[in-house]
Scaffold this motif. Structure first.
Motif, PDB file in Angstrom:
ATOM      1  N   ARG A 192      51.478  49.896  82.867  1.00 62.18           N
ATOM      2  CA  ARG A 192      51.064  48.515  82.578  1.00 62.18           C
ATOM      3  C   ARG A 192      49.603  48.463  82.130  1.00 62.18           C
ATOM      4  NH1 ARG A 192      53.374  43.735  85.829  1.00 62.18           N
ATOM      5  NH2 ARG A 192      54.682  43.834  83.999  1.00 62.18           N
ATOM      6  N   ALA A 193      48.726  49.226  82.777  1.00 59.80           N
ATOM      7  CA  ALA A 193      47.315  49.203  82.391  1.00 59.80           C
ATOM      8  C   ALA A 193      47.106  49.816  81.003  1.00 59.80           C
ATOM      9  CB  ALA A 193      46.472  49.934  83.432  1.00 59.80           C
ATOM     10  N   TRP A 194      47.864  50.863  80.660  1.00 58.68           N
ATOM     11  CA  TRP A 194      47.765  51.430  79.306  1.00 58.68           C
ATOM     12  C   TRP A 194      48.160  50.389  78.260  1.00 58.68           C
ATOM     13  CZ3 TRP A 194      45.446  55.771  77.817  1.00 58.68           C
ATOM     14  CH2 TRP A 194      45.231  56.775  78.756  1.00 58.68           C
ATOM     15  N   ALA A 195      49.267  49.673  78.515  1.00 55.51           N
ATOM     16  CA  ALA A 195      49.696  48.648  77.561  1.00 55.51           C
ATOM     17  C   ALA A 195      48.679  47.514  77.481  1.00 55.51           C
ATOM     18  CB  ALA A 195      51.072  48.111  77.969  1.00 55.51           C
ATOM     19  N   ASN A 196      48.160  47.095  78.624  1.00 54.38           N
ATOM     20  CA  ASN A 196      47.179  46.014  78.636  1.00 54.38           C
ATOM     21  C   ASN A 196      45.890  46.418  77.919  1.00 54.38           C
ATOM     22  OD1 ASN A 196      48.815  44.241  80.007  1.00 54.38           O
ATOM     23  ND2 ASN A 196      47.942  44.638  82.010  1.00 54.38           N
ATOM     24  N   MET A 197      45.492  47.668  78.060  1.00 59.55           N
ATOM     25  CA  MET A 197      44.306  48.152  77.354  1.00 59.55           C
ATOM     26  C   MET A 197      44.517  48.024  75.843  1.00 59.55           C
ATOM     27  SD  MET A 197      41.333  49.771  78.197  1.00 59.55           S
ATOM     28  CE  MET A 197      41.288  51.224  79.246  1.00 59.55           C
ATOM     29  N   GLY A 198      45.706  48.384  75.384  1.00 55.49           N
ATOM     30  CA  GLY A 198      46.015  48.244  73.962  1.00 55.49           C
ATOM     31  C   GLY A 198      45.891  46.808  73.494  1.00 55.49           C
ATOM     32  N   MET A 224      40.576  45.781  66.935  1.00 52.10           N
ATOM     33  CA  MET A 224      40.465  47.250  66.914  1.00 52.10           C
ATOM     34  C   MET A 224      41.872  47.853  67.003  1.00 52.10           C
ATOM     35  SD  MET A 224      37.205  47.244  69.522  1.00 52.10           S
ATOM     36  CE  MET A 224      36.846  48.999  69.523  1.00 52.10           C
ATOM     37  N   TYR A 225      42.626  47.711  65.899  1.00 54.63           N
ATOM     38  CA  TYR A 225      44.049  48.014  65.943  1.00 54.63           C
ATOM     39  C   TYR A 225      44.341  49.508  66.061  1.00 54.63           C
ATOM     40  CZ  TYR A 225      44.504  43.143  64.699  1.00 54.63           C
ATOM     41  OH  TYR A 225      44.412  41.765  64.712  1.00 54.63           O
ATOM     42  N   GLU A 226      43.519  50.339  65.424  1.00 51.09           N
ATOM     43  CA  GLU A 226      43.754  51.784  65.554  1.00 51.09           C
ATOM     44  C   GLU A 226      43.608  52.231  67.004  1.00 51.09           C
ATOM     45  OE1 GLU A 226      41.924  54.524  62.920  1.00 51.09           O
ATOM     46  OE2 GLU A 226      42.185  53.237  61.160  1.00 51.09           O
ATOM     47  N   ASP A 227      42.586  51.710  67.686  1.00 48.79           N
ATOM     48  CA  ASP A 227      42.415  52.045  69.102  1.00 48.79           C
ATOM     49  C   ASP A 227      43.588  51.542  69.924  1.00 48.79           C
ATOM     50  OD1 ASP A 227      39.703  53.294  69.271  1.00 48.79           O
ATOM     51  OD2 ASP A 227      39.131  51.411  68.335  1.00 48.79           O
ATOM     52  N   SER A 228      44.051  50.320  69.607  1.00 49.36           N
ATOM     53  CA  SER A 228      45.148  49.735  70.385  1.00 49.36           C
ATOM     54  C   SER A 228      46.410  50.577  70.258  1.00 49.36           C
ATOM     55  CB  SER A 228      45.424  48.300  69.930  1.00 49.36           C
ATOM     56  OG  SER A 228      46.082  48.255  68.681  1.00 49.36           O
ATOM     57  N   ILE A 229      46.669  51.116  69.068  1.00 48.07           N
ATOM     58  CA  ILE A 229      47.893  51.895  68.835  1.00 48.07           C
ATOM     59  C   ILE A 229      47.942  53.110  69.758  1.00 48.07           C
ATOM     60  CG2 ILE A 229      49.027  53.416  67.159  1.00 48.07           C
ATOM     61  CD1 ILE A 229      48.123  51.314  64.997  1.00 48.07           C
ATOM     62  N   ARG A 230      46.801  53.776  69.972  1.00 50.68           N
ATOM     63  CA  ARG A 230      46.766  54.954  70.848  1.00 50.68           C
ATOM     64  C   ARG A 230      47.223  54.598  72.265  1.00 50.68           C
ATOM     65  NH1 ARG A 230      41.531  56.015  69.001  1.00 50.68           N
ATOM     66  NH2 ARG A 230      40.729  55.806  71.122  1.00 50.68           N
ATOM     67  N   TYR A 231      46.798  53.433  72.744  1.00 50.20           N
ATOM     68  CA  TYR A 231      47.149  53.033  74.114  1.00 50.20           C
ATOM     69  C   TYR A 231      48.621  52.629  74.207  1.00 50.20           C
ATOM     70  CZ  TYR A 231      42.317  53.467  75.483  1.00 50.20           C
ATOM     71  OH  TYR A 231      41.085  53.982  75.771  1.00 50.20           O
ATOM     72  N   TYR A 232      49.116  51.933  73.189  1.00 49.43           N
ATOM     73  CA  TYR A 232      50.541  51.570  73.210  1.00 49.43           C
ATOM     74  C   TYR A 232      51.422  52.814  73.184  1.00 49.43           C
ATOM     75  CZ  TYR A 232      48.985  46.849  71.876  1.00 49.43           C
ATOM     76  OH  TYR A 232      48.378  45.619  71.826  1.00 49.43           O
ATOM     77  N   VAL A 233      51.048  53.776  72.347  1.00 46.87           N
ATOM     78  CA  VAL A 233      51.845  55.007  72.232  1.00 46.87           C
ATOM     79  C   VAL A 233      51.830  55.754  73.558  1.00 46.87           C
ATOM     80  CG1 VAL A 233      51.938  57.278  71.112  1.00 46.87           C
ATOM     81  CG2 VAL A 233      51.639  55.206  69.731  1.00 46.87           C
ATOM     82  N   PRO A 235      59.574  54.732  77.542  1.00 39.46           N
ATOM     83  CA  PRO A 235      60.092  54.304  76.236  1.00 39.46           C
ATOM     84  C   PRO A 235      60.806  52.947  76.267  1.00 39.46           C
ATOM     85  CG  PRO A 235      60.686  56.587  76.721  1.00 39.46           C
ATOM     86  CD  PRO A 235      60.156  56.008  77.991  1.00 39.46           C
ATOM     87  N   LYS A 236      61.097  52.442  77.469  1.00 36.60           N
ATOM     88  CA  LYS A 236      61.791  51.154  77.585  1.00 36.60           C
ATOM     89  C   LYS A 236      60.829  49.986  77.792  1.00 36.60           C
ATOM     90  CE  LYS A 236      65.895  53.318  79.643  1.00 36.60           C
ATOM     91  NZ  LYS A 236      66.766  53.378  80.843  1.00 36.60           N
ATOM     92  N   ALA A 237      59.520  50.223  77.634  1.00 35.45           N
ATOM     93  CA  ALA A 237      58.533  49.155  77.837  1.00 35.45           C
ATOM     94  C   ALA A 237      58.551  48.212  76.633  1.00 35.45           C
ATOM     95  CB  ALA A 237      57.147  49.755  78.038  1.00 35.45           C
ATOM     96  N   ASP A 238      59.384  47.165  76.736  1.00 35.16           N
ATOM     97  CA  ASP A 238      59.594  46.270  75.590  1.00 35.16           C
ATOM     98  C   ASP A 238      58.303  45.624  75.102  1.00 35.16           C
ATOM     99  OD1 ASP A 238      62.266  46.817  75.616  1.00 35.16           O
ATOM    100  OD2 ASP A 238      62.826  45.064  76.787  1.00 35.16           O
ATOM    101  N   ASN A 239      57.426  45.222  76.039  1.00 36.58           N
ATOM    102  CA  ASN A 239      56.177  44.577  75.634  1.00 36.58           C
ATOM    103  C   ASN A 239      55.336  45.510  74.771  1.00 36.58           C
ATOM    104  OD1 ASN A 239      56.759  42.213  76.969  1.00 36.58           O
ATOM    105  ND2 ASN A 239      55.658  42.766  78.821  1.00 36.58           N
ATOM    106  N   ALA A 240      55.271  46.772  75.151  1.00 36.92           N
ATOM    107  CA  ALA A 240      54.463  47.730  74.389  1.00 36.92           C
ATOM    108  C   ALA A 240      55.019  47.919  72.980  1.00 36.92           C
ATOM    109  CB  ALA A 240      54.389  49.067  75.126  1.00 36.92           C
ATOM    110  N   TRP A 241      56.356  47.983  72.848  1.00 39.99           N
ATOM    111  CA  TRP A 241      56.952  48.085  71.514  1.00 39.99           C
ATOM    112  C   TRP A 241      56.592  46.864  70.675  1.00 39.99           C
ATOM    113  CZ3 TRP A 241      58.461  52.301  69.401  1.00 39.99           C
ATOM    114  CH2 TRP A 241      59.079  53.312  70.144  1.00 39.99           C
TER     115      TRP A 241
END
Length: 253
Positions: free
Chosen positions: A209-215, A223-232, A239-245
């Protein structure tokens, strides 16, 4: 197929996996436990916490409701249900469980009515928790609930102050640092939110959850490039984290 079905002690295994931050594995072990012992409130509770930390509030709520069925007075379950329903913006349900926490708490139940009200009003529940905070200013859980309640009413400055008070009492609570970060993000303080999320990840590196929230906080600053690293990173762990997808798709546009 669940490899933990038939394990001699899936609860202990789930607790150990959860402690190590291996949330998806912990969920499998805890599912094996509640299949084996469907009335084990602690098994359901920990399963709910694991789902919440894995960024899945719907599954967390489902597990916590089973925990409540097994033990309607479990304070940790009532508090977790109040938080999860707040995350889902379900105010009526959140207020009911947060009132229930006070009602069943040996120290605070005298503040509540003998009979549970049919409906709950935010101002009334917040007043009761402020009374509880005056009674026991050293009780971090009361300040945590006040922070949750002020999030419900979008009084973010008061929510931030409540979480900061709680953190003085529980500075190593990674989920509390995440709550502070989420509130700062809601208050358009994304840079501060990133610092809070980082504290959460320092304490628990596999906290999905904190990784997704950081993104999300990086994306909110453009800062979309940075956000992508955290979502990935979040999706690699779950892999089932719907919010992150969902948020990853937005950052990739």
């Amino acid at each position: 197929m669940n490899p933990y079905v038939g394990h001699p002690n899936p609860l202990k295994e789930g607790q150990e996996l959860f402690r190590k931050g291996l949330l998806s594995e912990a969920i499998l072990a805890l599912e094996a436990e509640v299949l084996k012992n469907p009335n084990n409130s602690e098994g359901w509770r920990l399963l709910g916490i694991a789902h919440a930390e894995n960024d899945d509030d719907q599954q967390a709520i489902a597990a916590m409701m089973k925990a409540e069925e097994a033990d309607p007075t479990n304070l940790e379950v009532l508090l977790a249900l109040g938080v999860s329903h707040t995350n889902e913006l379900e105010q009526a349900a959140a207020l009911r469980y947060l009132y229930g926490w006070l009602h069943h708490h040996p120290k605070y139940k005298a503040l509540t009515s003998l009979e549970t009200p049919e409906s709950f009003y935010h101002a009334d529940v917040a007043r009761l928790y402020n009374d509880a905070a005056e009674m026991s200013p050293e009780d971090a859980d009361v300040h945590i609930v006040l922070g949750v309640l002020y999030n419900l009413s979008r009084e973010y400055d008061r929510a931030i102050a409540s979480f900061q008070t709680a953190l003085k009492l529980k500075p190593h609570d990674y989920s509390l640092w995440n709550k502070l970060g989420a509130t700062q993000a809601n208050s358009v303080q994304s840079a501060d939110a990133i610092l809070a999320y980082q504290r959460a990840l320092d304490l628990k590196p596999n906290y999905v959850r904190a990784w997704a929230n950081m993104g999300i906080s990086y994306a909110n600053q453009g800062m979309y490039e940075d956000s992508i690293r955290y979502y990935v990173r979040a999706l690699a762990m779950n892999p089932k984290a719907d919010n992150a997808w969902q948020y990853l798709r937005i950052s990739l546009r």
